[in-house]
Scaffold this active site. Structure first.
Site, PDB file in Angstrom:
ATOM      1  N   THR A  36       0.838  -1.197   0.000  1.00  0.00           N
ATOM      2  CA  THR A  36       0.000   0.000   0.000  1.00  0.00           C
ATOM      3  C   THR A  36       0.871   1.243   0.000  1.00  0.00           C
ATOM      4  OG1 THR A  36      -1.631  -1.256   1.207  1.00  0.00           O
ATOM      5  CG2 THR A  36      -1.894   1.123   1.212  1.00  0.00           C
ATOM      6  N   GLY A  81      -1.922  -8.813   1.165  1.00  0.00           N
ATOM      7  CA  GLY A  81      -0.759  -9.696   1.052  1.00  0.00           C
ATOM      8  C   GLY A  81      -1.009 -11.045   1.688  1.00  0.00           C
ATOM      9  N   GLU A  98      -0.975 -13.936   4.060  1.00  0.00           N
ATOM     10  CA  GLU A  98      -0.883 -13.834   5.515  1.00  0.00           C
ATOM     11  C   GLU A  98      -1.127 -15.168   6.207  1.00  0.00           C
ATOM     12  OE1 GLU A  98      -3.500 -10.609   6.458  1.00  0.00           O
ATOM     13  OE2 GLU A  98      -5.293 -11.814   6.277  1.00  0.00           O
ATOM     14  N   ASN A 100       0.210  -6.251  10.411  1.00  0.00           N
ATOM     15  CA  ASN A 100       0.383  -4.892   9.882  1.00  0.00           C
ATOM     16  C   ASN A 100      -0.624  -3.966  10.558  1.00  0.00           C
ATOM     17  OD1 ASN A 100       0.642  -2.595   8.357  1.00  0.00           O
ATOM     18  ND2 ASN A 100       0.071  -3.529   6.411  1.00  0.00           N
ATOM     19  N   SER A 155      -3.290  -2.754   7.758  1.00  0.00           N
ATOM     20  CA  SER A 155      -3.402  -3.833   6.782  1.00  0.00           C
ATOM     21  C   SER A 155      -4.626  -3.630   5.885  1.00  0.00           C
ATOM     22  CB  SER A 155      -3.514  -5.154   7.529  1.00  0.00           C
ATOM     23  OG  SER A 155      -3.562  -6.201   6.605  1.00  0.00           O
ATOM     24  N   SER A 156      -4.393  -3.772   4.585  1.00  0.00           N
ATOM     25  CA  SER A 156      -5.514  -3.636   3.650  1.00  0.00           C
ATOM     26  C   SER A 156      -6.361  -4.887   3.784  1.00  0.00           C
ATOM     27  CB  SER A 156      -5.001  -3.535   2.217  1.00  0.00           C
ATOM     28  OG  SER A 156      -3.934  -2.637   2.153  1.00  0.00           O
TER      29      SER A 156
HETATM   30  N1  LIG Z   1       8.974   2.267   1.805  1.00  0.00           N
HETATM   31  C1  LIG Z   1       8.634   2.376   3.073  1.00  0.00           C
HETATM   32  N2  LIG Z   1       9.265   3.294   3.849  1.00  0.00           N
HETATM   33  C2  LIG Z   1       8.928   3.422   5.142  1.00  0.00           C
HETATM   34  N3  LIG Z   1       7.976   2.670   5.770  1.00  0.00           N
HETATM   35  C3  LIG Z   1       7.316   1.741   5.045  1.00  0.00           C
HETATM   36  C4  LIG Z   1       7.614   1.552   3.668  1.00  0.00           C
HETATM   37  N4  LIG Z   1       6.809   0.589   3.222  1.00  0.00           N
HETATM   38  C5  LIG Z   1       6.038   0.188   4.275  1.00  0.00           C
HETATM   39  N5  LIG Z   1       6.345   0.868   5.360  1.00  0.00           N
HETATM   40  C6  LIG Z   1       5.753   0.711   6.717  1.00  0.00           C
HETATM   41  O1  LIG Z   1       5.186  -0.553   6.805  1.00  0.00           O
HETATM   42  C7  LIG Z   1       3.803  -0.477   7.103  1.00  0.00           C
HETATM   43  C8  LIG Z   1       3.049  -1.543   6.330  1.00  0.00           C
HETATM   44  O2  LIG Z   1       3.082  -1.263   4.979  1.00  0.00           O
HETATM   45  P1  LIG Z   1       1.821  -1.473   4.036  1.00  0.00           P
HETATM   46  O3  LIG Z   1       0.571  -1.082   4.700  1.00  0.00           O
HETATM   47  O4  LIG Z   1       2.130  -0.837   2.749  1.00  0.00           O
HETATM   48  O5  LIG Z   1       1.845  -3.019   3.888  1.00  0.00           O
HETATM   49  P2  LIG Z   1       1.006  -3.894   2.871  1.00  0.00           P
HETATM   50  O6  LIG Z   1       1.984  -4.641   2.063  1.00  0.00           O
HETATM   51  O7  LIG Z   1       0.043  -3.045   2.143  1.00  0.00           O
HETATM   52  O8  LIG Z   1       0.286  -4.885   3.850  1.00  0.00           O
HETATM   53  P3  LIG Z   1      -1.174  -5.513   3.730  1.00  0.00           P
HETATM   54  O9  LIG Z   1      -1.064  -6.622   2.763  1.00  0.00           O
HETATM   55  O10 LIG Z   1      -1.439  -5.956   5.083  1.00  0.00           O
HETATM   56  O11 LIG Z   1      -2.052  -4.420   3.286  1.00  0.00           O
HETATM   57  C9  LIG Z   1       3.381   0.907   6.695  1.00  0.00           C
HETATM   58  O12 LIG Z   1       2.314   1.349   7.464  1.00  0.00           O
HETATM   59  C10 LIG Z   1       4.641   1.704   6.953  1.00  0.00           C
HETATM   60  O13 LIG Z   1       4.694   2.057   8.312  1.00  0.00           O
HETATM   61 MG   LIG Z   2      -1.904  -2.861   2.117  1.00  0.00          MG
END
Ligand SMILES: Nc1ncnc2c1ncn2[C@@H]1O[C@H](COP(=O)(O)OP(=O)(O)OP(=O)(O)O)[C@@H](O)[C@H]1O
Ligand SMILES: [Mg+2]
Length: 1034
Positions: free
Chosen positions: A128, A405, A407, A173, A176-177
C-alpha cells in the site's frame, strides 16, 4: 543455464553497477542477476541483507523491483528524488520505486500501451505504501491536465478514505488492507492524469463483528469515536469510548501507539470533501457507521418459548433513526426469519443464537455494501469529465494493483484462504508473464532456451480453483447440496477428493509427526510462500453469506439514501440463488488476471524484513523474507542488455565503431579475451554466462573511465580556462577601445570647442567696434570679463598706489567708477585703521600742508618729520613759570630765539602754548603773554628760514608789540600755534619783507633775501636782514 547482460540494444546503457568490487562487497549487487550463485536462496538473502544494512531497500531482479520494508522514513521520496529518476534509463540510476514509476510512465507515453504495476508481497511488506508513493510520483511529476486538475487531488485523497473503511490493524500490519484494490489511472495524450477507476476485491467483512486478539476493527470506527465532533457523536448517539461497543472490544486493543485516530479522522474528513462528498452524504455515511456500532450492542433475551427478544430498546431506537427504517419492522426482522413456502410467507421466530447470527449478518452486509457504495462513489468522482473530447479517446491507462498480502495467523479462516488464494493466483500470473517474456527474448535472440528449475505454483492454484475437483468447487457443492451440510462434512469431502494432492494435508492424511500440528477441523495448504493451516469453522456460512430475507426487506425500505442504493428491491424478486462468495471471488480474480494480461506489466515485489514491524532488523534467517526469497530467488530474470558501453576498452571500437554493431561487439569481446563458454551472441544482444566476466569488464571500464575522465577533465579545464582567458581578453580590449574612444571624443570635443572659441574671438575682435551683435558679443564679454578678472588680481594695494589696469573702451566709465569706489574703500579702510594720535598728527600735517605747501621753501623738509606733542619736557620748564600759569595746562613747548625789536639781538626763550595764550618765557620768568584774542596774525617768509612774527593787537597797551621769533621747527611751531589760537587763516607768508610793530608807534621790518646760506644780521637801514637759502621745492 542463465546468461546475464546483453548488448547492442538501441535503448542505451542498461547496466550500472556499484563501482568497484569493494563497494560490491559491502552493499551487494543492485541486480540479483549479477549474483554469482543466482539460484542460491542464501546468496539472495545475503545480498538483500547487505543492502538493507546500508539502507538500500531496493534491488532489481532484472526488470522486477524488490523492496524491503524499512519500517522507517528513509527520506527517499522527496521531490529531488523524483527529479533524479525522471527521464533516465532504468539501469543508469540505483534501483528505486521511482525508476519503475518513470519507466512505466514513459512506456505509456511513447508506446501508448496500457501499463500495470503489480505490487505484491506478504501482509505488511509495504504494498500500500508503494502504491501511495507511485501515485504521489505521478501526481507531482506529470503535467497538469488542462481541465480537471482536481483529478490528481482526488486520486490522492481517495486513499485515506478507502484506507479508513477498508484497512485495519492486524497482527501482521497496523494498517493492513482488508480488501484488494486495483486502480486505473487514466492519462491523456499529453501524459496528464485525467481520470481514474478503482476495482475493489472481497472486503474482509467478518472483521466488522469479530477481531482476533491484538487486532482491531476497521479504522473508521475508532476515528469517528476519537475525532468526531461532540455534536456529531450526540446526533449519532455514540459515546467516545470504544470500550462501550461490543464490535470494538473483541481484539482488546482499541488504542495503538502507531495509529493516531484523531488526526487520521481530520484527514478523512478533508479527503471526503475533495472527492465530492456533500455534507448530507457524509452524515448519511456516518449514520451507517454508527448504526453498525449500535447493531453490535443489540442484545437478545429468550422468552418462555426460547425465542429471542430484543432487550436493548435504546439501541433499537437509534438504529431505527440512523438507518431510517421502521422500528417494528427492524425488531421483527432481527428476531424472526421469513420463509416462503409454496408461495406463502411464514414468519419463524429465531432462537438466541440465530438472532445473534442474523444481527451480525446484517452488520456485515450493511458495512460491506456501504464499502462497495463508497468505491462506486469515489469512481464517480474520479471519472474523467471530458469523455467527449477527442483527447479522451486517445487516453492510456496505468493500473496499480495493491492487493492484500499473503498472511498466516495462528488461526486462519475463510478470509485468509481467499487472500492467500489471490496471492497464489498473482504469483502464477507473474511466473507466466516473466517466463514468457524471457523465453520470448531468448527465442528472439536465437539463443537456445534452457528451462530453469523454479517452483511453479500452478499446481496450488489448480488445487483451489479447478472445476469439480478444486477446493472452491467442493465448498460450493457442500453449500448448495440439500441435507445437513456442515463445515466438517465439507472437510471430509475435501479429504476424499484431494487427498493425494502434494500440497494438501489434514489431520487424517498427515503422517505421525505432522499430525500433532494439525487439529481435526483443519486442513493445511502448502502455499508457494509457506504452509498455512486453515480452520474450516465458518467456511460454509461465510461462503453462503446468508442474509435473512426479512432483514433484506427491512433494509430495502430504508430512507437513508446510501442504504437504499445498497439494498436494491430487485434483489428480493430475484429467484436465482446468488453465487457463493468464493466463486464470486474466483470470478473477480479471473477478470483481474485478464485485465493485467491485457497490459504491459511491471513488478514490485515487497518483502518484510521481520514480523515485529520494527526498523533496523535485517532479515533474520527463516523469516518470511526467506520464504519469499525462496519463492522468487529461483524465478526468472531477463538479462539486462549490454550496450556498446564498453567500446572505450578496445582501440578498434573507440571512439566509435563504423561497422555493424554485431561485428563491433565481436571485436570488443575478442579484445577483452572472453572465452567461448563465457558468452553467447544473440541477434541483437550478447548473453554473458558468469557475473565475474561482467564484473571484470565493468572494473576495467571503471579504470578506463577514470583515465578518460582525467583526460576529458584536462581537456575541459584547458578549454574552460582558455575560454575564460579569451573572454577576459575580449573584455579588456572592449574596455580599452571604449575608454580610448571616450578619451578621443573628449579631446575632439575640446578641440572643437577651442576652435569655435578662437573663431568667435577673432570674429568678435574684427567687429569689436561695431555695436553689440551676436558676432561680437562673445568677444566683448570676454574682454570685459578678462578685464574684470585682471582688475581683481591687480587692484591697488594702498591709497598711495595709483596703478590701475587700462580698461577696454567699453568699460572706461565703469572702470572710473570702480576706481573711485576702490579708492574710497581703501581710504575708508585706512581711516578706520588709524589711531587717535596718528589722526591728530595727520590733521596737524594736513593743516600744515594747507598753510605752507608750495609757499614756504623749508616746508617739504618738515613733511617727513613727525610733529611732536611738545619739544620741552616738564622738567625743562621752570616751576615758577608753571606756577605763574596756574591751572592753565601747557599744550606745547618749544625752545625759540627771540630777536629784540630794537637791536635784533637774538635771545634764547621758550614758547609755550596754553589753551588761551602764547607765553614767551625767559628762564624762570614769563616775558610776554599773548592771549589768542590779541594775536592778530602770524607772518613768515617764503624762504627757508625759521623766523616768524607774532602780530599782537596794537591797542593792547600791555603788549610790547609784535614778537620776532625763530624756531628750529618753524612749521610745527606755527601749525600748532595757529591751531591753538584758531589763526590758521591768519598766517601770512611773505616774500621780500615783513613789517611788524616794534612797540608803540614804531614799526620794524625784516627783509628776506635768498642766498646761499642762512645769515641773520641787522642791516644798515635798521632792518633785520635775513638771507636764506632757496630750495627749488616750490
Ligand atoms: N517504503 C517504506 N518506507 C517506510 N515505511 C514503510 C515503507 N513501506 C512500508 N512501510 C511501513 O510498513 C507499514 C506496512 O506497509 P503497508 O501497509 O504498505 O503493507 P502492505 O503490504 O500493504 O500490507 P497488507 O497486505 O497488510 O495491506 C506501513 O504502514 C509503513 O509504516
Ligand atoms: Mg496494504
Amino acid at each position: 543455464m542463465r546468461y546475464r547482460a546483453s548488448a547492442l540494444g538501441s535503448d542505451g546503457v542498461r547496466v550500472t553497477m556499484e563501482s568497484g568490487l569493494t563497494a560490491r562487497d559491502r552493499v551487494g549487487v543492485q541486480d540479483f542477476v549479477l549474483l554469482e550463485n543466482f539460484t542460491s536462496e542464501a546468496a539472495f538473502i545475503e545480498n538483500l541483507r547487505r543492502r538493507f544494512r546500508e539502507n538500500l531497500i531496493y534491488t532489481y531482479i532484472g526488470p522486477v523491483l524488490v523492496s524491503v520494508n524499512p519500517y522507517r522514513d528513509l527520506q527517499i521520496y522527496s521531490r529531488q528524488h523524483m527529479e533524479r529518476y525522471r527521464g533516465v534509463s532504468f539501469y543508469e540510476v540505483p534501483p528505486h520505486l521511482f525508476a519503475v514509476a518513470d519507466t512505466v510512465y514513459r512506456a505509456l507515453r511513447t508506446e501508448r500501451r496500457d501499463q500495470a504495476v503489480m505490487i505484491s508481497g506478504e501482509s505488511g511488506a509495504g504494498k500500500t505504501e508503494a502504491t501511495k508513493r507511485l501515485l504521489q510520483f505521478y501526481a507531482e511529476t506529470c503535467p497538469a491536465p488542462k481541465r480537471g486538475g482536481a483529478v490528481r487531488d482526488r486520486l490522492l485523497q481517495s486513499n485515506p478514505v478507502l484506507e479508513a473503511f477498508g484497512n485495519a490493524k492486524t497482527l501482521r500490519n497496523d494498517n493492513s488492507s482488508r480488501f484488494g484494490k486495483y486502480m486505473d489511472v487514466q492519462f491523456d495524450f499529453k501524459g496528464a492524469p485525467v481520470g481514474g477507476h478503482i476495482l475493489s476485491y472481497l472486503l474482509e467483512k467478518s472483521r466488522v463483528v469479530h477481531q482476533n486478539h491484538g487486532e482491531r476493527n476497521f479504522h473508521i470506527f475508532y476515528q469517528l469515536l476519537e475525532g468526531g465532533e461532540e455534536e456529531t457523536l450526540r446526533r449519532l448517539g455514540l459515546e467516545r469510548n470504544p470500550q462501550s461497543y461490543l464490535y470494538l472490544v473483541k481484539g482488546q486493543c482499541a488504542k495503538v501507539s502507531s495509529i493516531n485516530d484523531k488526526s487520521d479522522w481530520k484527514v478523512v474528513r478533508k479527503a471526503l470533501a475533495v472527492i465530492d462528498f456533500t455534507e448530507d452524504e457524509v452524515e448519511d455515511l456516518l449514520s451507517i457507521v454508527a448504526s453498525v456500532l449500535h447493531l453490535g450492542n443489540i442484545h437478545f433475551a429468550a422468552d418462555e418459548e426460547s425465542n429471542a427478544q430484543v432487550t436493548t430498546e435504546n439501541q433499537l431506537k437509534y438504529l431505527t433513526r440512523l438507518l431510517s427504517v421502521e422500528g417494528s419492522t427492524l425488531r421483527e426482522a432481527l428476531t424472526h426469519r421469513k420463509i416462503i413456502a409454496k408461495g406463502e410467507e411464514l414468519l419463524s421466530p429465531l432462537n438466541l443464537e440465530q438472532a445473534a447470527y442474523a444481527r451480525d449478518a446484517l452488520a456485515k452486509a450493511v458495512y460491506s455494501r456501504t464499502f462497495s457504495w463508497l468505491v462506486g462513489k469515489i469512481n464517480r468522482s474520479l471519472a474523467s469529465k471530458d469523455v467527449d473530447s477527442p483527447s479522451w479517446r486517445s487516453t492510456t491507462v496505468l493500473g496499480l494493483l495493491d492487493i492484500y498480502g499473503f498472511e498466516v495467523f495462528q488461526h486462519n479462516s475463510f478470509e485468509q484462504f481467499c487472500i492467500n488464494y489471490c496471492n497464489e493466483k498473482l504469483q502464477q500470473l507473474f511466473i507466466e508473464l516473466t517466463l514468457k517474456s524471457e523465453q520470448e527474448e531468448y527465442e528472439a535472440e536465437g539463443i537456445a532456451w534452457e528451462p530453469v528449475p523454479y517452483f511453479n505454483n500452478k499446481v496450488i492454484c489448480d488445487l483451489v480453483e479447478e472445476k469439480f475437483k478444486g477446493i472452491i468447487s467442493i465448498l460450493d457443492e457442500e453449500c448448495l447440496r440439500p441435507g445437513e451440510a456442515t463445515d466438517l462434512t465439507f472437510l471430509e469431502k475435501l479429504e476424499d477428493t484431494v487427498k493425494h494432492h502434494p500440497h494438501f494435508l489434514t489431520h487424517k492424511l498427515a503422517d505421525q509427526r505432522t499430525r500433532k500440528s494439525l487439529g481435526r477441523g483443519e486442513f493445511r495448504l502448502l502455499h508457494y510462500a509457506g504452509e498455512v493451516t486453515y480452520s474450516v469453522t465458518g467456511f460454509l456460512d461465510k461462503n453462503n453469506d446468508l442474509l435473512f430475507r426479512n432483514l433484506k426487506e427491512t433494509m430495502c425500505s430504508s430512507k437513508n439514501p446510501i442504504m437504499s442504493q445498497c439494498f436494491d428491491r430487485s434483489e428480493l424478486s430475484d429467484k436465482k440463488r446468488p453465487e457463493t462468495v468464493a466463486t464470486q471471488f474466483k470470478m473477480s480474480l479471473l477478470q483481474l488476471v485478464e485485465i493485467l494480461q491485457s497490459k504491459e506489466p511491471a513488478y514490485v515485489r515487497c518483502i518484510k524484513p521481520n514480523d515485529a514491524k520494527q526498523p533496523g532488523r535485517p532479515l533474520p534467517p527463516g523469516t518470511s523474507a526467506q520464504r519469499q526469497g525462496a519463492a522468487w530467488g529461483g524465478a526468472v530474470c531477463i538479462p539486462p542488455p549490454l550496450v556498446p558501453r564498453y567500446k572505450s576498452l578496445c582501440p578498434e571500437t573507440w571512439p566509435s565503431w563504423a561497422g555493424r554493431p554485431q561485428d563491433g561487439v565481436a571485436v570488443l569481446v575478442r579484445h577483452l579475451g572472453y572465452k567461448p563458454e563465457e558468452y553467447k551472441m544473440g541477434r541483437t544482444k550478447i548473453f554473458i554466462r558468469f557475473p565475474k566476466t561482467l564484473f571484470a569488464t565493468e572494473d576495467a571500464l571503471e579504470l578506463r573511465r577514470q583515465s578518460l575522465a582525467t583526460k576529458i577533465q584536462a581537456a575541459w579545464r584547458g578549454f574552460h580556462w582558455r575560454q575564460k582567458f579569451l573572454r577576459a581578453k575580449r573584455s579588456a580590449i572592449c574596455i580599452q577601445s571604449w575608454w580610448r574612444g571616450t578619451l578621443g571624443r573628449r579631446k575632439a570635443a575640446k578641440r572643437k570647442w577651442a576652435a569655435q572659441t578662437i573663431r568667435r574671438l577673432v570674429r568678435g575682435f574684427i567687429l569689436r567696434h561695431t555695436p553689440r551683435c551676436p558676432e561680437n558679443a562673445f568677444f566683448l564679454d570676454h574682454v570685459r570679463t578678462s578685464f574684470l578678472l585682471r582688475l581683481r588680481r591687480q587692484l591697488p594695494r594702498n591709497v598711495l598706489d595709483t596703478s590701475w589696469p587700462t580698461p577696454p573702451p567699453a568699460l572706461r566709465e565703469a572702470s572710473e567708477l570702480l576706481r573711485e569706489l576702490c579708492v574710497k574703500n581703501m581710504v575708508w579702510k585706512y581711516c578706520r585703521s588709524i589711531s587717535p594720535e596718528w589722526k591728530q598728527q595727520l590733521q596737524q600735517k594736513a593743516v600744515a600742508s594747507e598753510i605752507f605747501k608750495g609757499k614756504k621753501d623749508n616746508y617739504p623738509q618738515s613733511v617727513p618729520r613727525l610733529f611732536i606733542s611738545t619739544r620741552l619736557g616738564a622738567d625743562e620748564i621752570s616751576p615758577r613759570v608753571l606756577q605763574a600759569l596756574g591751572s592753565e595746562p601747557i599744550q606745547y613747548a618749544v625752545p625759540v630765539v627771540k630777536y629784540d625789536r630794537k637791536g635784533y639781538k637774538p635771545r634764547a626763550r621758550q614758547l609755550l602754548l596754553t589753551p588761551n595764550a602764547v607765553v614767551i618765557v625767559e628762564d624762570a620768568k614769563v616775558k610776554q603773554r599773548i592771549d589768542y584774542a590779541n594775536l592778530t596774525g602770524i607772518s613768515v617768509s617764503s624762504l627757508s628760514d625759521n623766523l616768524f612774527v607774532l602780530h599782537v593787537h596794537r591797542e593792547d597797551n600791555r603788549q610790547k608789540g609784535d614778537v620776532v621769533l625763530q624756531s628750529d621747527h618753524v612749521i610745527e611751531t606755527l601749525t600748532k600755534t595757529a591751531l591753538s589760537a584758531d589763526r590758521v587763516n591768519n598766517i601770512n607768508i611773505n616774500q621780500g619783507s615783513i613789517t611788524f610793530a616794534g612797540g608803540p608807534g614804531r614799526d620794524g621790518t625784516i627783509d628776506f633775501t635768498p642766498g646761499s646760506e642762512l645769515v641773520i644780521t641787522k642791516a644798515k637801514n635798521g632792518h633785520l636782514a635775513v638771507v636764506a637759502p632757496r630750495f627749488n621745492s616750490r
